[in-house]
Design a protein around this motif. Structure first.
Motif, PDB file in Angstrom:
ATOM      1  N   ASN A 213      11.748  46.347 -18.804  1.00  0.00           N
ATOM      2  CA  ASN A 213      11.615  47.713 -18.302  1.00  0.00           C
ATOM      3  C   ASN A 213      11.163  48.665 -19.421  1.00  0.00           C
ATOM      4  OD1 ASN A 213      11.763  50.112 -16.933  1.00  0.00           O
ATOM      5  ND2 ASN A 213      13.996  50.144 -16.755  1.00  0.00           N
ATOM      6  N   ASN A 214       9.874  48.898 -19.507  1.00  0.00           N
ATOM      7  CA  ASN A 214       9.333  49.833 -20.505  1.00  0.00           C
ATOM      8  C   ASN A 214       9.372  51.236 -19.919  1.00  0.00           C
ATOM      9  OD1 ASN A 214       8.196  48.035 -22.755  1.00  0.00           O
ATOM     10  ND2 ASN A 214       7.369  47.096 -20.899  1.00  0.00           N
ATOM     11  N   SER A 215      10.385  52.010 -20.302  1.00  0.00           N
ATOM     12  CA  SER A 215      10.605  53.270 -19.594  1.00  0.00           C
ATOM     13  C   SER A 215      11.067  54.424 -20.467  1.00  0.00           C
ATOM     14  CB  SER A 215      11.653  53.052 -18.489  1.00  0.00           C
ATOM     15  OG  SER A 215      12.850  52.553 -19.052  1.00  0.00           O
ATOM     16  N   THR A 216      11.051  54.264 -21.787  1.00  0.00           N
ATOM     17  CA  THR A 216      11.503  55.379 -22.627  1.00  0.00           C
ATOM     18  C   THR A 216      10.700  55.434 -23.917  1.00  0.00           C
ATOM     19  OG1 THR A 216      13.511  56.467 -23.420  1.00  0.00           O
ATOM     20  CG2 THR A 216      13.263  54.151 -23.984  1.00  0.00           C
ATOM     21  N   MET A 217      10.847  56.532 -24.647  1.00  0.00           N
ATOM     22  CA  MET A 217      10.221  56.672 -25.968  1.00  0.00           C
ATOM     23  C   MET A 217      11.231  56.266 -27.041  1.00  0.00           C
ATOM     24  SD  MET A 217       8.206  60.337 -25.661  1.00  0.00           S
ATOM     25  CE  MET A 217       9.446  61.232 -24.731  1.00  0.00           C
ATOM     26  N   THR A 218      10.766  55.518 -28.012  1.00  0.00           N
ATOM     27  CA  THR A 218      11.628  55.074 -29.116  1.00  0.00           C
ATOM     28  C   THR A 218      11.017  55.526 -30.438  1.00  0.00           C
ATOM     29  OG1 THR A 218      12.345  53.124 -27.875  1.00  0.00           O
ATOM     30  CG2 THR A 218      12.660  53.089 -30.262  1.00  0.00           C
ATOM     31  N   PHE A 219      11.848  56.196 -31.254  1.00  0.00           N
ATOM     32  CA  PHE A 219      11.418  56.645 -32.577  1.00  0.00           C
ATOM     33  C   PHE A 219      12.297  55.996 -33.637  1.00  0.00           C
ATOM     34  CE2 PHE A 219      10.113  59.927 -29.630  1.00  0.00           C
ATOM     35  CZ  PHE A 219       8.824  60.244 -30.054  1.00  0.00           C
ATOM     36  N   VAL A 220      11.672  55.627 -34.747  1.00  0.00           N
ATOM     37  CA  VAL A 220      12.363  54.929 -35.833  1.00  0.00           C
ATOM     38  C   VAL A 220      12.057  55.650 -37.142  1.00  0.00           C
ATOM     39  CG1 VAL A 220      12.494  52.772 -37.148  1.00  0.00           C
ATOM     40  CG2 VAL A 220      12.235  52.703 -34.657  1.00  0.00           C
ATOM     41  N   MET A 221      13.101  55.851 -37.960  1.00  0.00           N
ATOM     42  CA  MET A 221      12.901  56.405 -39.300  1.00  0.00           C
ATOM     43  C   MET A 221      13.319  55.354 -40.326  1.00  0.00           C
ATOM     44  SD  MET A 221      14.137  60.007 -40.991  1.00  0.00           S
ATOM     45  CE  MET A 221      15.884  59.614 -41.198  1.00  0.00           C
ATOM     46  N   LEU A 222      12.365  54.953 -41.155  1.00  0.00           N
ATOM     47  CA  LEU A 222      12.636  53.944 -42.170  1.00  0.00           C
ATOM     48  C   LEU A 222      13.281  54.577 -43.402  1.00  0.00           C
ATOM     49  CD1 LEU A 222       9.369  51.775 -42.077  1.00  0.00           C
ATOM     50  CD2 LEU A 222      11.487  51.466 -40.789  1.00  0.00           C
ATOM     51  N   LYS A 223      13.968  53.760 -44.171  1.00  0.00           N
ATOM     52  CA  LYS A 223      14.565  54.227 -45.420  1.00  0.00           C
ATOM     53  C   LYS A 223      13.465  54.491 -46.448  1.00  0.00           C
ATOM     54  CE  LYS A 223      18.977  51.841 -44.760  1.00  0.00           C
ATOM     55  NZ  LYS A 223      19.872  50.751 -45.198  1.00  0.00           N
ATOM     56  N   GLN A 224      13.826  55.266 -47.463  1.00  0.00           N
ATOM     57  CA  GLN A 224      12.875  55.553 -48.539  1.00  0.00           C
ATOM     58  C   GLN A 224      12.346  54.253 -49.137  1.00  0.00           C
ATOM     59  OE1 GLN A 224      11.606  58.330 -49.534  1.00  0.00           O
ATOM     60  NE2 GLN A 224      12.996  60.029 -49.094  1.00  0.00           N
ATOM     61  N   ASN A 225      11.041  54.229 -49.400  1.00  0.00           N
ATOM     62  CA  ASN A 225      10.375  53.093 -50.058  1.00  0.00           C
ATOM     63  C   ASN A 225      10.277  51.833 -49.199  1.00  0.00           C
ATOM     64  OD1 ASN A 225      10.115  54.674 -52.444  1.00  0.00           O
ATOM     65  ND2 ASN A 225      12.221  54.125 -53.012  1.00  0.00           N
ATOM     66  N   ALA A 226      10.718  51.906 -47.931  1.00  0.00           N
ATOM     67  CA  ALA A 226      10.556  50.747 -47.041  1.00  0.00           C
ATOM     68  C   ALA A 226       9.083  50.611 -46.668  1.00  0.00           C
ATOM     69  CB  ALA A 226      11.413  50.904 -45.795  1.00  0.00           C
ATOM     70  N   SER A 227       8.584  49.386 -46.621  1.00  0.00           N
ATOM     71  CA  SER A 227       7.180  49.135 -46.317  1.00  0.00           C
ATOM     72  C   SER A 227       6.978  49.048 -44.810  1.00  0.00           C
ATOM     73  CB  SER A 227       6.723  47.834 -46.978  1.00  0.00           C
ATOM     74  OG  SER A 227       5.465  47.431 -46.461  1.00  0.00           O
ATOM     75  N   ILE A 228       6.114  49.917 -44.282  1.00  0.00           N
ATOM     76  CA  ILE A 228       5.838  49.891 -42.844  1.00  0.00           C
ATOM     77  C   ILE A 228       5.086  48.623 -42.467  1.00  0.00           C
ATOM     78  CG2 ILE A 228       3.746  51.278 -43.133  1.00  0.00           C
ATOM     79  CD1 ILE A 228       6.097  51.107 -40.046  1.00  0.00           C
ATOM     80  N   THR A 229       4.222  48.130 -43.358  1.00  0.00           N
ATOM     81  CA  THR A 229       3.475  46.897 -43.074  1.00  0.00           C
ATOM     82  C   THR A 229       4.425  45.720 -42.943  1.00  0.00           C
ATOM     83  OG1 THR A 229       1.603  47.760 -44.335  1.00  0.00           O
ATOM     84  CG2 THR A 229       1.629  45.382 -43.878  1.00  0.00           C
ATOM     85  N   ALA A 230       5.356  45.611 -43.887  1.00  0.00           N
ATOM     86  CA  ALA A 230       6.339  44.518 -43.843  1.00  0.00           C
ATOM     87  C   ALA A 230       7.227  44.653 -42.611  1.00  0.00           C
ATOM     88  CB  ALA A 230       7.176  44.518 -45.112  1.00  0.00           C
ATOM     89  N   PHE A 231       7.615  45.898 -42.284  1.00  0.00           N
ATOM     90  CA  PHE A 231       8.488  46.109 -41.124  1.00  0.00           C
ATOM     91  C   PHE A 231       7.777  45.739 -39.831  1.00  0.00           C
ATOM     92  CE2 PHE A 231      10.397  48.953 -37.866  1.00  0.00           C
ATOM     93  CZ  PHE A 231      11.683  48.412 -37.883  1.00  0.00           C
ATOM     94  N   ASN A 232       6.512  46.112 -39.715  1.00  0.00           N
ATOM     95  CA  ASN A 232       5.747  45.754 -38.509  1.00  0.00           C
ATOM     96  C   ASN A 232       5.612  44.243 -38.359  1.00  0.00           C
ATOM     97  OD1 ASN A 232       5.219  48.145 -37.128  1.00  0.00           O
ATOM     98  ND2 ASN A 232       3.419  48.638 -38.359  1.00  0.00           N
ATOM     99  N   ASN A 233       5.451  43.550 -39.469  1.00  0.00           N
ATOM    100  CA  ASN A 233       5.371  42.086 -39.418  1.00  0.00           C
ATOM    101  C   ASN A 233       6.689  41.477 -38.946  1.00  0.00           C
ATOM    102  OD1 ASN A 233       2.697  41.836 -40.215  1.00  0.00           O
ATOM    103  ND2 ASN A 233       3.209  41.856 -42.393  1.00  0.00           N
ATOM    104  N   LYS A 234       7.800  42.081 -39.352  1.00  0.00           N
ATOM    105  CA  LYS A 234       9.106  41.562 -38.968  1.00  0.00           C
ATOM    106  C   LYS A 234       9.424  41.827 -37.492  1.00  0.00           C
ATOM    107  CE  LYS A 234      12.748  42.027 -41.563  1.00  0.00           C
ATOM    108  NZ  LYS A 234      13.799  42.619 -42.433  1.00  0.00           N
TER     109      LYS A 234
END
Length: 786
Positions: A213-234
């Motif tokens: 059920n895709n029905s809401t908006m989800t927002f994420v805040m990463l910690k300082q210095n966290a890599s968005i590329t690495a997080f997306n891969n995970k």
């Protein structure tokens, strides 16, 4: 030195008042136009870019292959956010944001339908939407706590302190005000007047743990210095893993700061979006300002002979070229400063109407020191650009030639002044062409057959006791002749609130991932909306008791399912076995610029949020609304009666394009006006310079028509050259713009002819006034000194 500079500058301004007025007027209008556009641009590019931690905030997107294309969408499962927070240590905060709801607020005798949303507590720590009162760590800790904006607090409690006050919501639950939020800025995606904790979603049974059920908006805040590329891969296979491989869906995080400007995806990659329109209008602002500067350049260089002796004498007495350049640049900056003051006055006068046009609350920030710094830079930039060519041109005169009287302008096929005039009109003509094509595209989509009848059709959102009293409401409306038909639906007929690629039907290819719009109706949808039945019939539970699981397809759905005889076909969705009873002609549900999409209309076993009412056209609409309100008040007394007309909501689908077209028309007109102002000044000056030649020609028998044609001919040639240059430029720009629309108007050559003729007529009208004026003058006066 400075005293002498200002004395010389003002003396030259006052000496030729007509040219000074034209110069200052052109610059002022150009600067005002540029300021208005740049205010809008600044508001657009700052949208959700003011959050302190914005560089670490991302919105969750999905991507998967549909119809052999990799597509992206930003609705996610409700369970995604808590799963991310629990399983991924690089995440600092998450929040879900519900799409929003209008809930009834009751306080004493007050009854207000207010728009708000439900969020997780992380919302207050992620976004820079400050609280005026209350603790962000505790404000949403209780299921029945509420945060209100200053605007809503004023509506509910007037001047009283709202903290810890109790308000009833939806006529069932009491909420305590735990915080007051500063009113939202107008450059954010969020639109609410209150926030409720996500736990209230659970209390109302609106939450679920369904990964389908895709029905809401989800927002994420990463910690300082966290890599968005690495997080997306995970994270990319999180949905796929929880669905046990049933659906190949990838999840990725997209920067919050980019999601408004770069909101269009192609083949899973960002491919522009709003930024295209912003770049276009930024270019228009710069070019309008440049056109105003070109006016200044042309008129200044045209008057070069009048100041040639001044330059010669200054050089003879020892003036350096650099000091002359400084003098002339200083004069142009002074003119720009005067023009800027006038421009600010014009902007202040225009802003109320302009804000209504662009649907924003733009203003000049006089209290902001950066405003004055930017304003000073703007004036210097304009003054230096406008005065650069005249300064270098005038300072280059040779004193010997000037003082001997042998200084003459060279008559050449191509001169800087002619190039500048051509540049002016090239842009003006290109803008005219683009404006016409944009309007044609809007008209083309507006005239598209919608597939249903919007006249006298309105809808009301289900609330309070409306659902249980629906049959009584329906009976009263029809028996009193107020309405001819009524139908409950899952969403307004102008919107899509649900879609799915999980439908099953006989002969379906296991690899088929066609996405269908999903709509629900309790019956009479065809009669209420005026749709056209192609095969079978409408859903009708009264005459066909088994129609609780009836289903209607549109033509595109029949093609997508490859059904030769659709009537009676069993179709499975959400664990329910539906059966097809009819096929309707395709109708526009969502985007009028896109092709028709396959759609299913599920019967009474579906869910309902809206009531559509087809009013009786025999009555006046005012009477219909008044009588309808009485009936709804009788059966749903606690809720205010609020309705929307379908034709008005459908018109909103063109709002962005209409705004773009209106802005284009407005600034096209201003561009043409500024260009003509310069042309008028040049024509005036040329007529003055050739006044003796005109006198001689008249004495020798030249007619007014001959002289008018003589003076207009050169300008007309320049406009024709501009038309030739502008045509391919405008075609290229509009061809690329139209590629964003699947349903688009063809570009007609007639458009270019109309624009060209219009430009010629405007130019001739501008020049002819001065030409005719010079042609009818008494030659005796001009030749008297000979």
């Amino acid at each position: 030195m400075f005293k002498n500079f200002f004395k010389v500058a003002f003396r030259n301004l006052l000496k030729r008042k007509g040219f000074t007025i034209i110069n200052i007027s052109g610059l002022a209008i150009g600067m005002a136009s540029a300021i208005l556009i740049l205010l809008w641009v600044q508001n657009e590019v700052s949208r959700d870019r003011f959050h302190e931690k914005g560089d670490r905030i991302y919105r969750a997107y999905n991507k998967s292959i549909f119809d052999n294309k990799l597509q992206c969408w930003s609705t996610t499962p409700k369970i995604l956010a808590p799963t991310i927070q629990k399983d991924y240590p690089e995440v600092e905060e998450v929040t879900r944001v519900h799409w929003g709801a209008n809930l009834l607020f009751s306080l004493g005798d007050k009854r207000l339908n207010v728009r708000g949303t439900m969020v997780d507590s992380g919302f207050l720590h992620m976004f820079s939407l400050p609280l005026v009162k209350g603790n962000p760590d505790k404000a949403l800790s209780n299921t029945y706590s509420i945060i209100v904006t200053e605007k809503l607090a004023k509506k509910l409690f007037s001047d009283e302190d709202p903290m810890n006050k109790v308000v009833k919501i939806d006529n069932r639950d009491n909420f305590t005000v735990t915080a007051v939020m500063k009113d939202l800025p107008n450059n954010t995606m969020f639109d609410f007047e209150y926030l409720l904790p996500w736990s209230y979603m659970k209390a109302r049974d609106w939450d679920d743990d369904n990964w389908d059920n895709n029905s809401t908006m989800t927002f994420v805040m990463l910690k300082q210095n966290a890599s968005i590329t690495a997080f997306n891969n995970k994270i990319k296979n999180i949905t796929y893993d929880h669905l046990k491989g049933r659906e190949k869906i990838e999840v990725f995080m997209y920067p919050l700061e980019d999601q408004y400007l770069y909101n269009r995806f192609e083949n899973g990659k960002p491919a522009g979006g709003r930024i295209t329109t912003i770049r276009v209008f930024t270019t228009i602002a710069m070019l309008i300002l440049l056109i105003a500067c070109i006016n200044f350049m042309n008129l200044s260089t045209a008057r070069s002979e009048k100041r040639a002796k001044e330059v010669g004498i200054r050089k003879v007495v020892g003036a350096m070229k650099s000091s002359l350049i400084t003098q002339f640049l200083g004069e142009s900056v002074l003119i720009a400063l005067i023009a800027a003051v006038i421009a600010i006055v014009l902007v202040q006068l225009a802003l109320p109407s302009y804000n209504l046009l662009v649907k924003k609350n733009l203003r000049l920030e006089f209290g902001n020191p950066y405003f004055w710094l930017a304003g000073l830079g703007f004036v210097l930039f304009t003054g230096l650009i406008a005065g650069s060519y005249p300064a270098f041109f005038l300072s280059s005169f040779r004193p010997v030639a000037v003082l001997k009287g042998t200084f003459r302008k060279v008559s050449a096929l191509i001169t800087p002044r002619k190039v500048l005039v051509v540049a002016q009109f090239t842009f003006a003509i290109a803008l005219i062409i683009c404006t016409i094509i944009i309007q044609h595209q809007i008209n083309y989509a507006q005239q598209r057959e919608t597939g249903y009848d919007r006249t006298n059709l309105a809808y009301v959102f289900l609330c309070g006791d409306m659902e249980k009293n629906m049959q009584l409401i329906k009976n009263d409306l029809i028996s009193q002749g107020i309405a001819t038909n009524i139908s409950k639906t899952s969403a307004p007929i102008t919107e899509s609130w649900s879609d799915s690629w999980g439908f099953e039907w006989p002969g379906k290819d296991p690899n088929d991932k066609t996405d269908f719009y999903r709509f629900c109706s309790d019956g009479n949808l065809v009669k209420t909306t005026g749709m056209k039945i192609i095969q079978g019939r409408d859903i009708d539970l009264i005459n066909y008791p088994t129609d609780s699981t009836a289903l209607v397809l549109n033509e595109s759905a029949v093609k997508a399912m490859n059904l030769k005889n659709p009537i009676g076909t069993p179709i499975k969705d959400n664990g329910i076995d539906w059966h097809v009873v009819g096929v309707v002609q395709d109708f526009i549900l969502q985007n009028p610029y896109e092709p028709m999409r396959p759609m299913v209309v599920e019967g009474p076993k579906g869910w309902f949020n809206v009531v559509h009412i087809k009013f009786n056209e025999a009555n006046g609409m005012q009477k219909n609304i008044a009588e309808t309100e009485k009936i709804f008040k009788r059966y749903n007394p606690e809720y205010p009666f609020e309705y929307k007309f379908v034709n008005e909501e459908y018109a909103q689908k063109f709002a962005d394009e209409e705004t773009t077209a209106t802005l284009a028309r407005l600034f096209s007109a201003l561009t043409i006006f500024i260009s003509c102002l310069g042309l008028f000044g040049l024509a005036t000056y040329m007529a003055e310079n050739r006044i003796k030649e005109i006198g001689v020609r008249k004495v020798l028998g030249a007619s007014v028509a001959n002289i008018t044609a003589l003076l207009s001919r050169d300008f007309l040639r320049l406009v024709i050259v501009a038309i030739v240059i502008a045509t391919p430029i405008a075609w290229w720009a509009m061809h690329n713009w139209l590629q964003h629309y699947t349903y688009r108007v063809p570009i007609s050559w007639f458009t270019f002819i109309v624009a060209g003729v219009l430009a010629i007529v405007i130019a001739l009208a501008t020049v002819s006034y001065q030409a005719i004026k010079a042609a009818v003058a008494n030659p005796v006066k001009s030749l008297r000194t000979e």
